[in-house]
Design a protein around this motif. Structure first.
Motif, PDB file in Angstrom:
ATOM      1  N   ARG A   1     -50.064  32.693  79.246  1.00  0.00           N
ATOM      2  CA  ARG A   1     -50.557  31.316  79.380  1.00  0.00           C
ATOM      3  C   ARG A   1     -51.840  31.284  80.225  1.00  0.00           C
ATOM      4  O   ARG A   1     -52.781  30.551  79.925  1.00  0.00           O
ATOM      5  CB  ARG A   1     -49.480  30.417  80.007  1.00  0.00           C
ATOM      6  CG  ARG A   1     -48.282  30.175  79.103  1.00  0.00           C
ATOM      7  CD  ARG A   1     -48.704  29.445  77.831  1.00  0.00           C
ATOM      8  NE  ARG A   1     -47.615  29.268  76.896  1.00  0.00           N
ATOM      9  CZ  ARG A   1     -47.199  30.177  76.029  1.00  0.00           C
ATOM     10  NH1 ARG A   1     -47.788  31.365  75.999  1.00  0.00           N
ATOM     11  NH2 ARG A   1     -46.215  29.930  75.194  1.00  0.00           N
TER      12      ARG A   1
ATOM     13  N   ASN B   1     -55.519  30.140  78.504  1.00  0.00           N
ATOM     14  CA  ASN B   1     -56.074  28.868  78.970  1.00  0.00           C
ATOM     15  C   ASN B   1     -57.286  29.040  79.884  1.00  0.00           C
ATOM     16  O   ASN B   1     -57.710  28.083  80.539  1.00  0.00           O
ATOM     17  CB  ASN B   1     -54.995  28.051  79.683  1.00  0.00           C
ATOM     18  CG  ASN B   1     -53.965  27.479  78.730  1.00  0.00           C
ATOM     19  OD1 ASN B   1     -54.206  26.470  78.083  1.00  0.00           O
ATOM     20  ND2 ASN B   1     -52.816  28.138  78.636  1.00  0.00           N
TER      21      ASN B   1
ATOM     22  N   LEU C   1     -55.528  23.757  85.584  1.00  0.00           N
ATOM     23  CA  LEU C   1     -54.186  23.771  85.018  1.00  0.00           C
ATOM     24  C   LEU C   1     -53.244  24.410  86.033  1.00  0.00           C
ATOM     25  O   LEU C   1     -53.582  25.432  86.645  1.00  0.00           O
ATOM     26  CB  LEU C   1     -54.151  24.562  83.707  1.00  0.00           C
ATOM     27  CG  LEU C   1     -54.972  23.974  82.556  1.00  0.00           C
ATOM     28  CD1 LEU C   1     -54.900  24.894  81.342  1.00  0.00           C
ATOM     29  CD2 LEU C   1     -54.472  22.580  82.196  1.00  0.00           C
TER      30      LEU C   1
END
Length: 395
Positions: free
Chosen positions: A262, A266, A364
């Protein structure tokens, strides 16, 4: 001449056109007989004007169970079509959904009940089924309105979470008292055991008394670290023993790889990634994308991870902005993974203070913590719970 004598009851015999046979008595099971009696016990009025009708659609085809048990005139089709009124709830569901007590549910004047054999095990107590419309009507009388019921439900949930947090914090307090841990201190180790060659195999902190075993594999990695990193060789968490005193519980490989993937997907080369108290995910990221090793930093209290020179930041959540380079790292990171080591409000709150300081605009954030911290995480940074459940090597 035969002396045998046969006696027949001619009143019970029937002509089968192939001889006369005596009818055998029928033996019905008590359950079947009782069921027939229950259904026939319901009065039937042949006059259409006087015959009871379904209160929802006016049908004559009433559900006999609902009529007999709950005294409700409703057909089977409407039972299925209007579950908000006619669905059946178990005793446990009635208590949970409408916050009713056992004594209230035992009152048959308030709540007629359909008693059925337990479907899970025949030797268990019979299952009690309540009609939702009866439960809802009483709950409105008890709480004033359904909105008040919802408020009471939320209050109890908050109170339950508070009790859980209190238990966790109390456990942590007792653990520190037992080990005579100071609120803040840096471990000062001295060797307490070694091999015949004089190499240390065990160290003890002179401040808090914590004992740490030294793994030969880590010692080998420490000795050859420069060569390992220069050749981009993989480093696994097998080199680092978990230390439960520091609340260290390594992720399993699947979880670490999921988080690392992830972070990789990202971000783009040059974007900085912070792994706060999450060395397992950091190591997985380095192995997954060695070409981006300079983009990732591990914020960690355990100084064994100083092996990752230039990417290690000594981090103590008790001093959320007290780490080296705090000013230079302000708003530096595009993706942050945070795994607060302890399950209490202070640890999560202070870790989030660090996150807010080092996080870039539009960053994030992934937080790995217990479900009991959900409301606090939402309050601090607007975090939302997901369906992902991290797993650890020790289960």
């Amino acid at each position: 001449m035969s002396s045998n004598y046969y006696e027949y009851n001619l009143a019970t015999m029937r002509d089968t056109k192939g001889g006369f046979l005596e009818e055998e008595p029928k033996h019905e099971s008590p359950q079947k007989k009782r069921r027939v009696i229950d259904i026939n016990d319901i009065p039937y009025n042949p006059d259409p004007e006087e015959c009871p009708l379904c209160v929802e659609c006016g049908s004559l085809d009433l559900d006999m169970i609902y009529l007999k048990v709950f005294k409700v005139y409703v057909c089977k089709a409407c039972v299925e079509a209007v579950p908000d009124k006619y669905s059946l709830l178990t005793k446990t569901e009635a208590k949970d959904d409408y916050l009713l007590t056992d004594s209230e549910l035992r009152d048959r004047a308030l709540f007629p009940v359909w008693e059925k054999p337990n479907p899970h095990k025949s030797t268990w107590n019979n299952m009690l089924l309540y009609l939702r419309m009866h439960l809802e009507k009483f709950a409105i009388e008890k709480w004033g309105s359904l909105e008040n019921l919802d408020k009471e439900f939320e209050r109890r949930v908050d109170e339950k979470q508070l009790r859980r947090r209190t238990r966790v914090e109390e456990w942590e307090k007792k653990r520190r008292e037992k080990l005579k841990l100071q609120a803040e201190h840096e471990h000062q180790f001295e060797s307490t055991a070694g091999t015949s060659d004089g190499e240390a195999t065990e160290q003890k902190c002179v401040v808090c008394g914590i004992v740490v075993e030294l793994d030969d594999r880590f010692a080998q990695l420490q000795e050859n670290a420069d060569e390992v990193f220069r050749n981009n060789q993989k480093v696994t968490m097998d080199y680092f023993q978990e230390d439960w005193q520091l609340s260290q519980f390594w992720y399993d490989d699947a979880t670490a790889e999921f988080i690392a993937t992830r972070a990789l997907k990202n971000t783009k080369p040059g974007d900085k990634i912070a792994f706060i108290s999450s060395p397992t995910a950091y190591v997985a990221f380095r192995n997954l994308a060695p070409e981006r090793a300079d983009d990732a930093y591990v914020f960690e209290y355990d100084k064994r991870f100083e092996l990752f020179k230039g990417q290690f930041v000594f981090y103590d959540f008790n001093k959320p902005l007290g780490f080296d380079g705090a000013d230079e790292m302000k708003e530096m990171f595009r993706f942050i993974v945070a795994d607060p080591p302890f399950l209490n409000e202070d640890c999560l709150s202070q870790t989030m203070e660090t996150v807010k300081h080092i996080g870039a605009k539009g960053m994030l954030l992934m937080i790995d913590t217990g479900a009991v911290m959900e409301q606090l995480a939402k309050k601090l940074v607007g975090a939302k719970i997901t369906g992902f459940h991290p797993a650890h090597r020790g289960g």
